[in-house]
Design a protein around this motif. Sequence first.
Motif, PDB file in Angstrom:
ATOM      1  N   UNK A  59       0.797  -1.236   0.000  1.00  0.00           N
ATOM      2  CA  UNK A  59       0.000   0.000   0.000  1.00  0.00           C
ATOM      3  C   UNK A  59       0.829   1.286   0.000  1.00  0.00           C
ATOM      4  N   UNK A  60       1.911   1.396   0.793  1.00  0.00           N
ATOM      5  CA  UNK A  60       2.648   2.680   0.795  1.00  0.00           C
ATOM      6  C   UNK A  60       3.484   2.913  -0.456  1.00  0.00           C
ATOM      7  N   UNK A  61       3.718   1.853  -1.247  1.00  0.00           N
ATOM      8  CA  UNK A  61       4.715   1.950  -2.309  1.00  0.00           C
ATOM      9  C   UNK A  61       4.131   1.921  -3.723  1.00  0.00           C
ATOM     10  N   UNK A  62       2.843   1.613  -3.856  1.00  0.00           N
ATOM     11  CA  UNK A  62       2.247   1.479  -5.190  1.00  0.00           C
ATOM     12  C   UNK A  62       1.111   2.475  -5.344  1.00  0.00           C
ATOM     13  N   UNK A  63       0.591   2.596  -6.562  1.00  0.00           N
ATOM     14  CA  UNK A  63      -0.488   3.553  -6.808  1.00  0.00           C
ATOM     15  C   UNK A  63      -1.814   3.017  -6.284  1.00  0.00           C
ATOM     16  N   UNK A  64      -2.773   3.907  -6.149  1.00  0.00           N
ATOM     17  CA  UNK A  64      -4.057   3.557  -5.554  1.00  0.00           C
ATOM     18  C   UNK A  64      -4.840   2.549  -6.392  1.00  0.00           C
ATOM     19  N   UNK A  65      -4.624   2.539  -7.701  1.00  0.00           N
ATOM     20  CA  UNK A  65      -5.344   1.606  -8.566  1.00  0.00           C
ATOM     21  C   UNK A  65      -4.980   0.161  -8.235  1.00  0.00           C
ATOM     22  N   UNK A  66      -3.697  -0.087  -7.973  1.00  0.00           N
ATOM     23  CA  UNK A  66      -3.280  -1.448  -7.619  1.00  0.00           C
ATOM     24  C   UNK A  66      -3.840  -1.838  -6.261  1.00  0.00           C
ATOM     25  N   UNK A  67      -3.867  -0.892  -5.320  1.00  0.00           N
ATOM     26  CA  UNK A  67      -4.461  -1.182  -4.013  1.00  0.00           C
ATOM     27  C   UNK A  67      -5.935  -1.538  -4.174  1.00  0.00           C
ATOM     28  N   UNK A  68      -6.634  -0.830  -5.069  1.00  0.00           N
ATOM     29  CA  UNK A  68      -8.046  -1.133  -5.312  1.00  0.00           C
ATOM     30  C   UNK A  68      -8.218  -2.541  -5.859  1.00  0.00           C
TER      31      UNK A  68
END
Length: 484
Positions: A59-68
């Motif tokens: 979560x802290x290292x990737x963009x929000x789309x991947x977290x979604x």
Amino acid sequence: MNSVWQTLTLSTLPLQQWLNASYVHYLVGPLRRWRRGSRLTQWADEIGGALVMLVFALAPFVNNELVAVLLAACGAYWILLTLSEDGQESRQLENGLALAPTPLETLRERRTPLATPIHLMVLLYWSAVSIATAMSPVKKAAFVGWQKLTLYLLFFALVARVLRSPRIRAWVITVYLLAALAVSVYGLQQWFLGTTALATWVDPTSPLSKTTRVYSYLGNPNLLAGYLIPAIAFSVAAVFVWQSWMQKALAAVMVIVNSTCLALTFSRGGWIGIVVAVGVLLLLLAHWWSIYLPRFWRKWTLPIVLGTAAGVVVLAMVVVEPLRDRVGSMFAGRGDSSNNFRINVWMSVIEMIKDHPILGIGPGNVAFNKIYPLYMKARYSALSAYSILLEVILEAGIIGFTCFVWLLLVTINQGWNALQRLRQVGDRDGLWLIAAIASLFGMIAHGLVDTVLYRPEVNTLWWLMFGMIASFYMPKQLEVRSGE
């Protein structure tokens, strides 16, 4: 009065019997034949735990789309597990098969029910937000926010399920703490080597205008502070839970590094949040150990610890000029540009609430951005209400806000009840529960004056706290029997 409080917080709700008698019961288990024939059945919770750990590791290292995408995978997996549930644990609870007194080793491995009062309140809150979405003046925009909230709530459901296992719980916490350590180390590197601010975070007329505010991989110092509040609480708990001296030393390093990094964000909201979190943490730790202390220390340990902590804070403010200036700006009112900005946004949001008091405008920043320009004061554009309380009222109206506050009350009460039980049997996992409760209070305090709670890096942690507290739940009748 006690009975009223127990009713309000659902402490005596016969939830399992109610679920078994309701139509909801028939939604669970239609795929159980498939699950019985699957070789992965015995690893079901471990797979879920791996998905949860992946969220906190990335979560802290990737963009929000991947977290979604990861949250969607977690939600889909929880739905699959629920549809294939065989109901064996529920039947054991219903028939009283697990009510005999048990030693600590068995108690630690005993699984809590799949549904708890916290789940019920989360469902109620989601229902209120769903109605607000359906009635929103900007339905398409509100639906985007509704989808995001639904993903977070499904993530909560998976977390509450897999964290019933003490082993998986320990691994999830460890992964989060290691990720937070990496984030903090990079933040300290920014402080020592210098970094360029990605936005105007400090009043240009302030003495701190040229002071470096670290933001690490998260891109915003306020967001970084919100991310580190739970990390500090859990790293303190890890000092006492982890057993080897190497592990304890690592936990102590985490406490120092995370605390230093949070301080260097110069986030006033983050500082408020960590003061509240540490205060609650110390109160609960003093309560936890009070049964082992002589009478004198039972009485004076808490005042000594709190007094010492307050003295350290005051001394730091006196000695460190940037810290003193930043704290002083909290009381500058409209004299500080950041304060003035928030006050203007709050005034506009209150006007929005007055026009949509019952059901709100629907969830999410997309809906907010559709309505806010009609109310904003010149030059004070905003992405959200900059206050969790105003945000919830605006998004879901008074009805949704009532459900939200009720959810908080039920969660804190359930956490306190579970803490009493774990304290009685001396289960060290109760220290993780203390950290979760303290983090929840700290994040609420930070959220009162900032907007970071709705960012994925922090929102996943927010629902982790609810899920962790829910994972310790035990039905009232089982609490009574196990304590006999």
